[in-house]
Write an enzyme that holds these catalytic residues in place. Structure first.
Site, PDB file in Angstrom:
ATOM      1  CB  SER A 294      -3.281  28.260  64.092  1.00  0.00           C
ATOM      2  OG  SER A 294      -3.617  28.842  62.619  1.00  0.00           O
TER       3      SER A 294
ATOM      4  CE1 TYR B 124       1.897  29.278  62.484  1.00  0.00           C
ATOM      5  CE2 TYR B 124      -0.384  28.931  61.325  1.00  0.00           C
ATOM      6  CZ  TYR B 124       0.551  29.369  62.297  1.00  0.00           C
ATOM      7  OH  TYR B 124      -0.138  29.987  63.388  1.00  0.00           O
TER       8      TYR B 124
HETATM    9  P1  NAD Z   1       4.829  36.709  67.928  1.00  0.00           P
HETATM   10  O1  NAD Z   1       5.876  36.698  67.039  1.00  0.00           O
HETATM   11  O2  NAD Z   1       4.169  38.319  68.573  1.00  0.00           O
HETATM   12  O3  NAD Z   1       5.132  35.980  69.502  1.00  0.00           O
HETATM   13  C1  NAD Z   1       5.838  34.812  69.368  1.00  0.00           C
HETATM   14  C2  NAD Z   1       6.626  34.555  70.424  1.00  0.00           C
HETATM   15  O4  NAD Z   1       7.574  33.251  70.461  1.00  0.00           O
HETATM   16  C3  NAD Z   1       7.704  35.493  70.979  1.00  0.00           C
HETATM   17  O5  NAD Z   1       7.585  36.001  72.199  1.00  0.00           O
HETATM   18  C4  NAD Z   1       9.109  35.063  70.447  1.00  0.00           C
HETATM   19  O6  NAD Z   1       9.988  35.619  71.143  1.00  0.00           O
HETATM   20  C5  NAD Z   1       8.751  33.605  70.851  1.00  0.00           C
HETATM   21  N1  NAD Z   1       9.549  32.644  70.216  1.00  0.00           N
HETATM   22  C6  NAD Z   1       9.790  32.617  68.805  1.00  0.00           C
HETATM   23  N2  NAD Z   1      10.882  31.660  68.648  1.00  0.00           N
HETATM   24  C7  NAD Z   1      10.953  31.155  69.548  1.00  0.00           C
HETATM   25  C8  NAD Z   1      12.018  30.054  70.082  1.00  0.00           C
HETATM   26  N3  NAD Z   1      12.759  29.479  69.364  1.00  0.00           N
HETATM   27  N4  NAD Z   1      11.944  29.728  71.424  1.00  0.00           N
HETATM   28  C9  NAD Z   1      11.401  30.411  72.458  1.00  0.00           C
HETATM   29  N5  NAD Z   1      10.382  31.420  71.962  1.00  0.00           N
HETATM   30  C10 NAD Z   1      10.364  31.701  70.655  1.00  0.00           C
HETATM   31  O7  NAD Z   1       3.338  35.871  67.353  1.00  0.00           O
HETATM   32  P2  NAD Z   1       1.905  35.714  67.829  1.00  0.00           P
HETATM   33  O8  NAD Z   1       1.495  36.386  66.736  1.00  0.00           O
HETATM   34  O9  NAD Z   1       1.749  36.042  69.359  1.00  0.00           O
HETATM   35  O10 NAD Z   1       1.895  33.950  67.823  1.00  0.00           O
HETATM   36  C11 NAD Z   1       1.836  33.340  68.950  1.00  0.00           C
HETATM   37  C12 NAD Z   1       1.313  31.869  68.627  1.00  0.00           C
HETATM   38  O11 NAD Z   1       0.091  32.235  68.479  1.00  0.00           O
HETATM   39  C13 NAD Z   1       1.920  31.159  67.760  1.00  0.00           C
HETATM   40  O12 NAD Z   1       2.358  29.686  68.169  1.00  0.00           O
HETATM   41  C14 NAD Z   1       1.402  31.589  66.595  1.00  0.00           C
HETATM   42  O13 NAD Z   1       1.178  30.448  65.554  1.00  0.00           O
HETATM   43  C15 NAD Z   1      -0.169  31.446  67.030  1.00  0.00           C
HETATM   44  N6  NAD Z   1      -1.214  32.147  66.350  1.00  0.00           N
HETATM   45  C16 NAD Z   1      -0.826  33.393  65.849  1.00  0.00           C
HETATM   46  C17 NAD Z   1      -1.949  33.926  65.186  1.00  0.00           C
HETATM   47  C18 NAD Z   1      -1.869  35.357  64.760  1.00  0.00           C
HETATM   48  O14 NAD Z   1      -2.807  35.843  64.000  1.00  0.00           O
HETATM   49  N7  NAD Z   1      -1.010  36.142  65.367  1.00  0.00           N
HETATM   50  C19 NAD Z   1      -2.996  33.203  64.910  1.00  0.00           C
HETATM   51  C20 NAD Z   1      -3.220  31.871  64.948  1.00  0.00           C
HETATM   52  C21 NAD Z   1      -2.177  31.337  65.752  1.00  0.00           C
END
Ligand code: NAD
Length: 257
Positions: free
Chosen positions: A139, A152
């Site tokens: 991130s 985080y």
């Molecule tokens: P999201 O909530 O849409 O997806 C998260 C996924 O992780 C889901 O499929 C969920 O079921 C799964 N998950 C959650 N807990 C879990 C567990 N204990 N075991 C297995 N799977 C689990 O979130 P996202 O926004 O797509 O984020 C995905 C990644 O990208 C994360 O690591 C997040 O930190 C990172 N990220 C997101 C953003 C953003 O703006 N959305 C920005 C930077 C980084």
């Protein structure tokens, strides 16, 4: 770019960025393993849909990424791992003195420790195959901080550090390990925050997006899950053979500020 004959495992891939990455890897021909902690008919149907759409083998494997043994079990059950994308992640926002200990533990376990366990389990398979790619979805918060996100920010900085270490441990092999550092991406998780913030501050959707969510993102645009997926495919390509141990920011200029 063809990733035919490669097996890719993407943790936390039933929605958002993980699902976007799965789709782009499948579009490039990779066989894919989807994962989350649930085990519903929809989870398996999602994999079947990917298989039908892209003509690849797609499987869903349940494994809770907060549990180290389950992380290692996911890799073992998949049976092959040429491409590992560590994506599973959660968020909680609170001042440090009020930060719930269970939330701290869960964020460190899911966002950081899982990456340690899956890489430790997958690297021997990559070595045996003579090729491998690790892409850790970190991130902008792996490079910089925001208040109220102690767990985080700690976890994502940890992932960036681990990425560099594994890159050095594999530097003389045909294995690379990199981190993608997105700013804000409009996933269901982020979308869900918009109505509440509109209500709380009496703002329009446009104001919430531009002045709250994208306040620190100079482009004032979200990155898309397709872009994160496309960058992952690039990191798996021959053109990226010498890219290892680095962070690729996809944050509209956030970390250039
Ligand atoms: P999201 O909530 O849409 O997806 C998260 C996924 O992780 C889901 O499929 C969920 O079921 C799964 N998950 C959650 N807990 C879990 C567990 N204990 N075991 C297995 N799977 C689990 O979130 P996202 O926004 O797509 O984020 C995905 C990644 O990208 C994360 O690591 C997040 O930190 C990172 N990220 C997101 C953003 C953003 O703006 N959305 C920005 C930077 C980084």
């Amino acid at each position: 770019m063809s990733l035919t004959q490669k097996t890719a495992i993407v943790t936390g891939s039933t929605s958002g960025i993980g699902l976007g990455v799965v789709r782009e890897l499948a579009r490039a021909g990779a066989n894919v393993v989807l994962n989350s902690f649930t085990n519903s008919d929809e989870d398996h149907a999602l994999a079947e849909g990917i298989s039908a759409e892209f003509g690849v083998t797609a499987r869903y494997i349940q494994a809770d990424m907060s549990d180290g043994a389950a992380c290692r079990g996911l890799i073992a059950q998949a049976g092959a791992c040429d491409i590992l994308v560590n994506n599973a992640g959660i968020q909680h926002v609170a001042p440090i003195e009020e930060f719930p200990v269970d939330k701290w533990d869960a964020i460190i376990a899911i966002n950081m420790n899982s990456t340690f366990h899956t890489m430790a389990a997958a690297l021997p398979m990559m070595r045996a195959a003579g090729w491998g790619r690790v892409v850790n979805i970190a991130s902008a918060h792996g490079l910089t901080a925001s208040p109220y996100k102690a767990a985080y920010v700690a976890a994502k900085h940890g992932v960036v550090g681990m990425t560099k270490t594994v890159a050095l441990e594999t530097a003389e092999e045909a294995i690379t390990c990199n981190a993608i550092c997105p700013g804000y991406v409009l996933t269901p998780l982020v979308e869900a925050q918009i109505p509440n913030t509109m209500k709380e501050y009496n703002l329009s959707r446009e104001d919430v997006v531009k002045n709250v969510l994208l306040q620190r993102q100079p482009s004032k645009e979200f990155a898309t899950v397709e872009q994160i997926g496309g960058t992952t495919v690039f990191l798996c390509s021959d053109a990226a053979d010498q890219i290892t141990g680095t962070t690729l920011s996809m944050d509209g200029g956030w970390t250039a500020l």
